[in-house]
Scaffold this active site. Structure first.
Site, PDB file in Angstrom:
ATOM      1  N   ALA A   1      -0.516   0.133 -23.470  1.00  0.00           N
ATOM      2  CA  ALA A   1      -1.762  -0.179 -22.741  1.00  0.00           C
ATOM      3  C   ALA A   1      -3.000   0.441 -23.396  1.00  0.00           C
ATOM      4  CB  ALA A   1      -1.642   0.274 -21.294  1.00  0.00           C
ATOM      5  N   GLN A   2      -2.864   1.632 -23.976  1.00  0.00           N
ATOM      6  CA  GLN A   2      -4.026   2.284 -24.601  1.00  0.00           C
ATOM      7  C   GLN A   2      -4.089   2.043 -26.115  1.00  0.00           C
ATOM      8  OE1 GLN A   2      -4.805   6.399 -23.187  1.00  0.00           O
ATOM      9  NE2 GLN A   2      -3.182   6.042 -21.691  1.00  0.00           N
TER      10      GLN A   2
ATOM     11  N   LYS B   1      -2.464  18.239 -14.264  1.00  0.00           N
ATOM     12  CA  LYS B   1      -3.506  18.777 -15.153  1.00  0.00           C
ATOM     13  C   LYS B   1      -4.231  19.951 -14.491  1.00  0.00           C
ATOM     14  CE  LYS B   1      -4.145  14.404 -17.578  1.00  0.00           C
ATOM     15  NZ  LYS B   1      -3.330  13.447 -16.832  1.00  0.00           N
TER      16      LYS B   1
ATOM     17  N   THR C   1      -5.963  29.511  -7.271  1.00  0.00           N
ATOM     18  CA  THR C   1      -5.803  28.108  -6.871  1.00  0.00           C
ATOM     19  C   THR C   1      -4.698  27.454  -7.700  1.00  0.00           C
ATOM     20  OG1 THR C   1      -8.155  28.042  -6.352  1.00  0.00           O
ATOM     21  CG2 THR C   1      -7.059  25.909  -6.608  1.00  0.00           C
TER      22      THR C   1
ATOM     23  N   PRO D   1       1.397  10.381 -24.654  1.00  0.00           N
ATOM     24  CA  PRO D   1       1.051   9.200 -23.833  1.00  0.00           C
ATOM     25  C   PRO D   1       0.093   8.295 -24.617  1.00  0.00           C
ATOM     26  CG  PRO D   1      -0.314  11.048 -23.206  1.00  0.00           C
ATOM     27  CD  PRO D   1       0.466  11.503 -24.408  1.00  0.00           C
ATOM     28  N   GLY D   2      -0.058   7.060 -24.122  1.00  0.00           N
ATOM     29  CA  GLY D   2      -1.037   6.161 -24.754  1.00  0.00           C
ATOM     30  C   GLY D   2      -0.389   5.008 -25.481  1.00  0.00           C
ATOM     31  N   ILE D   3       0.958   4.915 -25.389  1.00  0.00           N
ATOM     32  CA  ILE D   3       1.683   3.810 -26.021  1.00  0.00           C
ATOM     33  C   ILE D   3       1.363   2.511 -25.264  1.00  0.00           C
ATOM     34  CG2 ILE D   3       4.025   2.865 -26.435  1.00  0.00           C
ATOM     35  CD1 ILE D   3       3.488   5.321 -28.160  1.00  0.00           C
TER      36      ILE D   3
ATOM     37  N   ASP E   1       3.090   4.912 -12.595  1.00  0.00           N
ATOM     38  CA  ASP E   1       1.704   4.686 -12.158  1.00  0.00           C
ATOM     39  C   ASP E   1       1.510   3.229 -11.735  1.00  0.00           C
ATOM     40  OD1 ASP E   1       1.252   7.254 -13.128  1.00  0.00           O
ATOM     41  OD2 ASP E   1       0.292   6.572 -14.976  1.00  0.00           O
TER      42      ASP E   1
HETATM   43  P1  BMP Z   1      -0.331   4.274 -19.531  1.00  0.00           P
HETATM   44  O1  BMP Z   1       0.910   4.129 -20.420  1.00  0.00           O
HETATM   45  O2  BMP Z   1      -0.338   3.310 -18.407  1.00  0.00           O
HETATM   46  O3  BMP Z   1      -1.597   4.289 -20.307  1.00  0.00           O
HETATM   47  O4  BMP Z   1      -0.201   5.698 -18.777  1.00  0.00           O
HETATM   48  C1  BMP Z   1      -0.287   6.924 -19.431  1.00  0.00           C
HETATM   49  C2  BMP Z   1      -0.116   8.053 -18.452  1.00  0.00           C
HETATM   50  O5  BMP Z   1      -0.289   9.287 -19.143  1.00  0.00           O
HETATM   51  C3  BMP Z   1      -1.122   8.078 -17.305  1.00  0.00           C
HETATM   52  O6  BMP Z   1      -0.501   8.678 -16.170  1.00  0.00           O
HETATM   53  C4  BMP Z   1      -2.225   8.983 -17.821  1.00  0.00           C
HETATM   54  O7  BMP Z   1      -2.941   9.613 -16.775  1.00  0.00           O
HETATM   55  C5  BMP Z   1      -1.419   9.999 -18.630  1.00  0.00           C
HETATM   56  N1  BMP Z   1      -2.152  10.627 -19.764  1.00  0.00           N
HETATM   57  C6  BMP Z   1      -2.725   9.850 -20.748  1.00  0.00           C
HETATM   58  O8  BMP Z   1      -2.672   8.621 -20.720  1.00  0.00           O
HETATM   59  N2  BMP Z   1      -3.372  10.481 -21.773  1.00  0.00           N
HETATM   60  C7  BMP Z   1      -3.469  11.812 -21.885  1.00  0.00           C
HETATM   61  O9  BMP Z   1      -4.062  12.299 -22.832  1.00  0.00           O
HETATM   62  C8  BMP Z   1      -2.865  12.603 -20.903  1.00  0.00           C
HETATM   63  C9  BMP Z   1      -2.198  11.988 -19.839  1.00  0.00           C
HETATM   64  O10 BMP Z   1      -1.613  12.723 -18.928  1.00  0.00           O
END
Ligand code: BMP
Length: 250
Positions: A207-208, A82, A89, A203-205, A17
């Site tokens: 930056a979040q 997602k 569709t 996800p979420g390591i 990303d």
């Molecule tokens: P980042 O490490 O930069 O925060 O990116 C996380 C990635 O995972 C992004 O592409 C985001 O859209 C995706 N994502 C997320 O962060 N949380 C979710 O619950 C589901 C995701 O797909």
């Protein structure tokens, strides 16, 4: 995924990303994505694409090329689209992404089964590709949807939305579920429901605010990392560090 992670000695998935670039800078964006994929490849098991690249580079243009490169490196490729619409569709969306070479895509269980996600699972399993369901997302407002208490209209039985989604993942034979690393207690709860049958993608390591160790200890199988790597001064070194910390937690 399991075999690839073993072979690559990494359970890190790169979220490829980037921040917004003007459309006239698309070539620069492609080169940046290619450069980072090349640099980070030794430390990851898969690459996850999102609309960050599909929109500017095109599914069958830049993204398909990056997809091919990822496969040539022995990586799996996931499309984080997602899927979230009516069945017909959803089916068409899935057919396009699988035709572009993706091994798996993400889908939202809120739309349900009949005329919802069933057509996606049918296509996926016919083509031997994967479907990964969102069970509990990583952002702050997640409780408003995935964290709701729901009530069965017939029996009156109350349950949590994400627990119900985890059970659906088992019933629908999903290939993975997403639970945010920012909520290790939810990872643990979902892991208790799924056991070893379905892996958790987290996800979420970074930056979040999610932490590698707590996500893995709670039961996550794969860690999805985007901006911490892609926006880093030295993406390869950052990815290597994350991979090493993750391997030490095993
Ligand atoms: P980042 O490490 O930069 O925060 O990116 C996380 C990635 O995972 C992004 O592409 C985001 O859209 C995706 N994502 C997320 O962060 N949380 C979710 O619950 C589901 C995701 O797909």
């Amino acid at each position: 995924m399991e075999q690839t992670a073993k072979d690559k000695k990494s359970n890190i998935i790169l979220a490829l990303d980037f921040l917004f670039e003007k459309p006239e800078n698309r070539e620069k964006l492609f080169s940046k994505a290619e450069r980072i994929l090349n640099a980070v490849e030794p430390y990851i098991c898969a690459v996850k694409f999102n609309r960050h690249l599909v929109l500017p580079l095109g599914t069958f243009n830049g993204v398909a090329k990056l997809n091919e490169k990822a496969h040539a490196m022995g990586l799996m490729a996931i499309m984080d689209c997602k899927v979230n619409d009516i069945g017909s569709t959803n089916q068409t969306i899935a057919e396009y992404y699988y035709s572009a070479g993706f091994d798996a895509l993400t889908a939202n269980p809120f739309v349900g089964w009949e005329e919802g996600l069933k057509p996606v699972f049918d296509v996926a399993h016919k083509l031997q590709r994967g479907v990964i369901l969102l069970v509990y997302m990583s952002h702050k407002a997640v409780w408003e949807g995935y964290g709701q208490t729901i009530c069965n209209a017939e029996t009156g039985e109350k349950t949590l939305q994400y627990v119900s989604f985890a059970k659906k993942a088992l019933k629908w034979n999903a290939d993975g579920v997403v639970v945010g690393a920012t909520y290790p207690e939810k990872i643990r709860e979902v892991h208790e429901t799924l056991g070893k049958k379905i892996p958790i993608y987290s996800p979420g390591i970074g930056a979040q605010g999610g932490k590698i160790e707590s996500a893995l200890k709670a039961g996550a199988s794969y860690l999805i990392v985007g901006r911490t790597i892609t926006l880093s001064e030295n993406p390869a070194e950052t990815a290597k560090n994350i991979r090493d910390v993750a391997n030490e937690c095993k």
